[in-house]
Structures are given as C-alpha cells and as structure tokens.
Design a protein around this motif. Structure first.
Motif, PDB file in Angstrom:
ATOM      1  N   GLN A   1      55.924  58.091  93.617  1.00 55.40           N
ATOM      2  CA  GLN A   1      56.551  56.415  94.049  1.00 55.40           C
ATOM      3  C   GLN A   1      55.807  56.014  94.480  1.00 55.40           C
ATOM      4  OE1 GLN A   1      58.569  59.964  96.771  1.00 55.40           O
ATOM      5  NE2 GLN A   1      58.051  58.512  98.172  1.00 55.40           N
ATOM      6  N   TYR A   2      54.607  55.964  94.225  1.00 53.82           N
ATOM      7  CA  TYR A   2      52.879  55.332  95.096  1.00 53.82           C
ATOM      8  C   TYR A   2      52.511  54.655  94.409  1.00 53.82           C
ATOM      9  CZ  TYR A   2      53.958  59.153  98.417  1.00 53.82           C
ATOM     10  OH  TYR A   2      54.546  59.653  99.146  1.00 53.82           O
ATOM     11  N   THR A   3      51.603  53.502  94.635  1.00 56.52           N
ATOM     12  CA  THR A   3      51.461  52.413  93.540  1.00 56.52           C
ATOM     13  C   THR A   3      49.999  53.262  93.336  1.00 56.52           C
ATOM     14  OG1 THR A   3      50.282  51.482  95.522  1.00 56.52           O
ATOM     15  CG2 THR A   3      52.790  50.873  94.746  1.00 56.52           C
ATOM     16  N   SER A   4      49.084  52.206  92.378  1.00 53.80           N
ATOM     17  CA  SER A   4      47.754  52.426  92.333  1.00 53.80           C
ATOM     18  C   SER A   4      46.951  52.163  92.913  1.00 53.80           C
ATOM     19  CB  SER A   4      47.273  52.103  90.717  1.00 53.80           C
ATOM     20  OG  SER A   4      48.226  53.000  89.362  1.00 53.80           O
ATOM     21  N   GLY A   5      45.679  52.783  93.289  1.00 54.32           N
ATOM     22  CA  GLY A   5      44.898  52.108  94.490  1.00 54.32           C
ATOM     23  C   GLY A   5      44.472  53.170  95.234  1.00 54.32           C
ATOM     24  N   ILE A   6      43.576  53.070  96.055  1.00 55.21           N
ATOM     25  CA  ILE A   6      42.695  53.509  96.724  1.00 55.21           C
ATOM     26  C   ILE A   6      43.282  54.699  97.902  1.00 55.21           C
ATOM     27  CG2 ILE A   6      40.568  54.211  98.404  1.00 55.21           C
ATOM     28  CD1 ILE A   6      39.221  52.188  96.681  1.00 55.21           C
ATOM     29  N   TYR A   7      43.358  55.752  98.022  1.00 58.34           N
ATOM     30  CA  TYR A   7      44.078  56.761  99.232  1.00 58.34           C
ATOM     31  C   TYR A   7      43.656  57.735  99.678  1.00 58.34           C
ATOM     32  CZ  TYR A   7      48.573  55.303  96.786  1.00 58.34           C
ATOM     33  OH  TYR A   7      49.502  54.402  96.824  1.00 58.34           O
TER      34      TYR A   7
ATOM     35  N   MET B   1      39.936  58.879  97.095  1.00 58.83           N
ATOM     36  CA  MET B   1      40.976  59.555  95.921  1.00 58.83           C
ATOM     37  C   MET B   1      41.168  58.365  95.453  1.00 58.83           C
ATOM     38  SD  MET B   1      43.626  61.725  96.541  1.00 58.83           S
ATOM     39  CE  MET B   1      44.881  61.858  97.368  1.00 58.83           C
ATOM     40  N   ILE B   2      41.258  58.223  94.476  1.00 60.01           N
ATOM     41  CA  ILE B   2      41.906  56.866  92.693  1.00 60.01           C
ATOM     42  C   ILE B   2      43.065  57.665  92.215  1.00 60.01           C
ATOM     43  CG2 ILE B   2      41.504  55.156  91.298  1.00 60.01           C
ATOM     44  CD1 ILE B   2      38.290  55.023  92.814  1.00 60.01           C
ATOM     45  N   LEU B   3      43.819  56.792  92.672  1.00 54.79           N
ATOM     46  CA  LEU B   3      45.055  57.340  92.334  1.00 54.79           C
ATOM     47  C   LEU B   3      44.957  55.803  90.658  1.00 54.79           C
ATOM     48  CD1 LEU B   3      48.198  58.429  91.659  1.00 54.79           C
ATOM     49  CD2 LEU B   3      49.554  57.304  93.251  1.00 54.79           C
ATOM     50  N   MET B   4      45.303  56.363  89.565  1.00 54.92           N
ATOM     51  CA  MET B   4      45.144  55.598  87.989  1.00 54.92           C
ATOM     52  C   MET B   4      46.560  56.056  88.098  1.00 54.92           C
ATOM     53  SD  MET B   4      41.236  54.930  87.589  1.00 54.92           S
ATOM     54  CE  MET B   4      41.455  56.049  85.798  1.00 54.92           C
ATOM     55  N   LYS B   5      47.611  54.855  87.335  1.00 57.93           N
ATOM     56  CA  LYS B   5      48.642  55.113  86.504  1.00 57.93           C
ATOM     57  C   LYS B   5      48.273  54.387  85.391  1.00 57.93           C
ATOM     58  CE  LYS B   5      51.933  56.119  90.350  1.00 57.93           C
ATOM     59  NZ  LYS B   5      53.633  55.766  90.541  1.00 57.93           N
TER      60      LYS B   5
ATOM     61  N   LYS C   1      47.642  65.785 104.700  1.00 61.95           N
ATOM     62  CA  LYS C   1      47.673  64.918 104.262  1.00 61.95           C
ATOM     63  C   LYS C   1      47.497  63.144 103.677  1.00 61.95           C
ATOM     64  CE  LYS C   1      50.095  65.581 108.449  1.00 61.95           C
ATOM     65  NZ  LYS C   1      50.356  65.466 110.057  1.00 61.95           N
ATOM     66  N   ILE C   2      47.831  62.522 103.547  1.00 62.43           N
ATOM     67  CA  ILE C   2      47.297  61.351 102.170  1.00 62.43           C
ATOM     68  C   ILE C   2      47.923  60.306 103.049  1.00 62.43           C
ATOM     69  CG2 ILE C   2      48.170  60.497 100.258  1.00 62.43           C
ATOM     70  CD1 ILE C   2      47.147  62.983  99.875  1.00 62.43           C
ATOM     71  N   TYR C   3      46.308  59.116 103.158  1.00 57.72           N
ATOM     72  CA  TYR C   3      47.128  58.353 104.010  1.00 57.72           C
ATOM     73  C   TYR C   3      46.747  56.653 103.069  1.00 57.72           C
ATOM     74  CZ  TYR C   3      46.261  60.606 108.379  1.00 57.72           C
ATOM     75  OH  TYR C   3      46.889  61.772 109.227  1.00 57.72           O
ATOM     76  N   ASN C   4      47.343  56.022 103.109  1.00 59.96           N
ATOM     77  CA  ASN C   4      46.521  54.633 102.693  1.00 59.96           C
ATOM     78  C   ASN C   4      45.238  53.801 102.589  1.00 59.96           C
ATOM     79  OD1 ASN C   4      47.895  53.373 104.410  1.00 59.96           O
ATOM     80  ND2 ASN C   4      49.705  52.403 103.374  1.00 59.96           N
ATOM     81  N   LEU C   5      45.007  52.464 102.476  1.00 54.71           N
ATOM     82  CA  LEU C   5      43.728  51.885 102.645  1.00 54.71           C
ATOM     83  C   LEU C   5      43.831  51.303 104.143  1.00 54.71           C
ATOM     84  CD1 LEU C   5      41.533  51.382 101.058  1.00 54.71           C
ATOM     85  CD2 LEU C   5      42.373  49.565 100.471  1.00 54.71           C
ATOM     86  N   ILE C   6      45.226  51.578 104.268  1.00 53.10           N
ATOM     87  CA  ILE C   6      44.443  50.640 105.892  1.00 53.10           C
ATOM     88  C   ILE C   6      45.465  51.938 107.250  1.00 53.10           C
ATOM     89  CG2 ILE C   6      45.823  48.615 105.091  1.00 53.10           C
ATOM     90  CD1 ILE C   6      48.263  49.007 105.730  1.00 53.10           C
ATOM     91  N   GLY C   7      45.576  53.055 106.749  1.00 53.99           N
ATOM     92  CA  GLY C   7      45.372  54.159 107.727  1.00 53.99           C
ATOM     93  C   GLY C   7      46.244  54.488 107.831  1.00 53.99           C
ATOM     94  N   ASP C   8      47.963  54.213 107.121  1.00 55.76           N
ATOM     95  CA  ASP C   8      49.240  54.646 107.440  1.00 55.76           C
ATOM     96  C   ASP C   8      49.410  55.979 106.613  1.00 55.76           C
ATOM     97  OD1 ASP C   8      50.379  52.748 107.842  1.00 55.76           O
ATOM     98  OD2 ASP C   8      50.174  51.197 107.333  1.00 55.76           O
ATOM     99  N   GLU C   9      50.446  57.307 107.375  1.00 55.77           N
ATOM    100  CA  GLU C   9      50.179  58.389 106.652  1.00 55.77           C
ATOM    101  C   GLU C   9      51.021  58.988 106.294  1.00 55.77           C
ATOM    102  OE1 GLU C   9      52.350  62.456 107.797  1.00 55.77           O
ATOM    103  OE2 GLU C   9      50.861  61.604 109.326  1.00 55.77           O
ATOM    104  N   VAL C  10      50.549  58.362 104.114  1.00 55.30           N
ATOM    105  CA  VAL C  10      52.664  58.264 103.286  1.00 55.30           C
ATOM    106  C   VAL C  10      52.658  59.672 102.845  1.00 55.30           C
ATOM    107  CG1 VAL C  10      51.488  56.041 102.303  1.00 55.30           C
ATOM    108  CG2 VAL C  10      50.034  58.417 101.450  1.00 55.30           C
ATOM    109  N   ALA C  11      52.152  61.155 103.562  1.00 60.09           N
ATOM    110  CA  ALA C  11      52.551  62.362 102.621  1.00 60.09           C
ATOM    111  C   ALA C  11      51.895  63.280 103.829  1.00 60.09           C
ATOM    112  CB  ALA C  11      52.306  62.417 100.816  1.00 60.09           C
ATOM    113  N   THR C  12      52.875  63.992 103.847  1.00 60.07           N
ATOM    114  CA  THR C  12      52.357  65.489 104.304  1.00 60.07           C
ATOM    115  C   THR C  12      51.785  66.777 102.802  1.00 60.07           C
ATOM    116  OG1 THR C  12      52.811  65.087 106.743  1.00 60.07           O
ATOM    117  CG2 THR C  12      52.704  67.088 106.252  1.00 60.07           C
TER     118      THR C  12
END
Length: 64
Positions: free
Chosen positions: A39-45, A60-64, A9-20
């Motif tokens: 559909q996700y913004t650049s940043g830390i996940y 991990m860092i998502l860079m677009k 699973k993928i979580y955003n910086l504040i701990g919300d699950e964003v993808a399974t």
C-alpha cells in the motif's frame, strides 16, 4: 535469557510514522521481520529500530 523492549517502525521522508512492525518485549537473538509494503508508494523511507536504550535509524529505498 535476557529480554529487551524492542520497537521497529517505518517513517516516510517527512518523518510521519507509516507502519509499526514490532513494539513489545523480545528475547535477545536474531530476527527477520517482513514489511508488506503493497500500500506504500516507491520512494525513500526510514526504519527506526529501538532495542533497550539503543536507537538506530537507517534509510531504505522502496522500489516497485
């Protein structure tokens, strides 16, 4: 062959699950899983990989 319950699973910086990406039973082995992050913004996940009783969380860092 041995099987394990696997969850990825993928979580955003504040701990919300964003993808399974996977949740189910899988035979042991090496696998590659793609995450379509359009559909996700650049940043830390964080990704959380659970295999049997083992849980690993990595940043991990998502860079677009």
């Amino acid at each position: 062959s041995h099987t394990d319950v696997v969850s990825l699973k993928i979580y955003n910086l504040i701990g919300d699950e964003v993808a399974t990406l996977f949740d189910g039973v899988h035979p042991q082995g090496s696998y590659e899983i793609m995450w379509n992050a359009e559909q996700y913004t650049s940043g830390i996940y964080y990704y959380r990989l659970s295999v049997g009783n083992t849980i690993e969380t990595k940043k991990m860092i998502l860079m677009k």
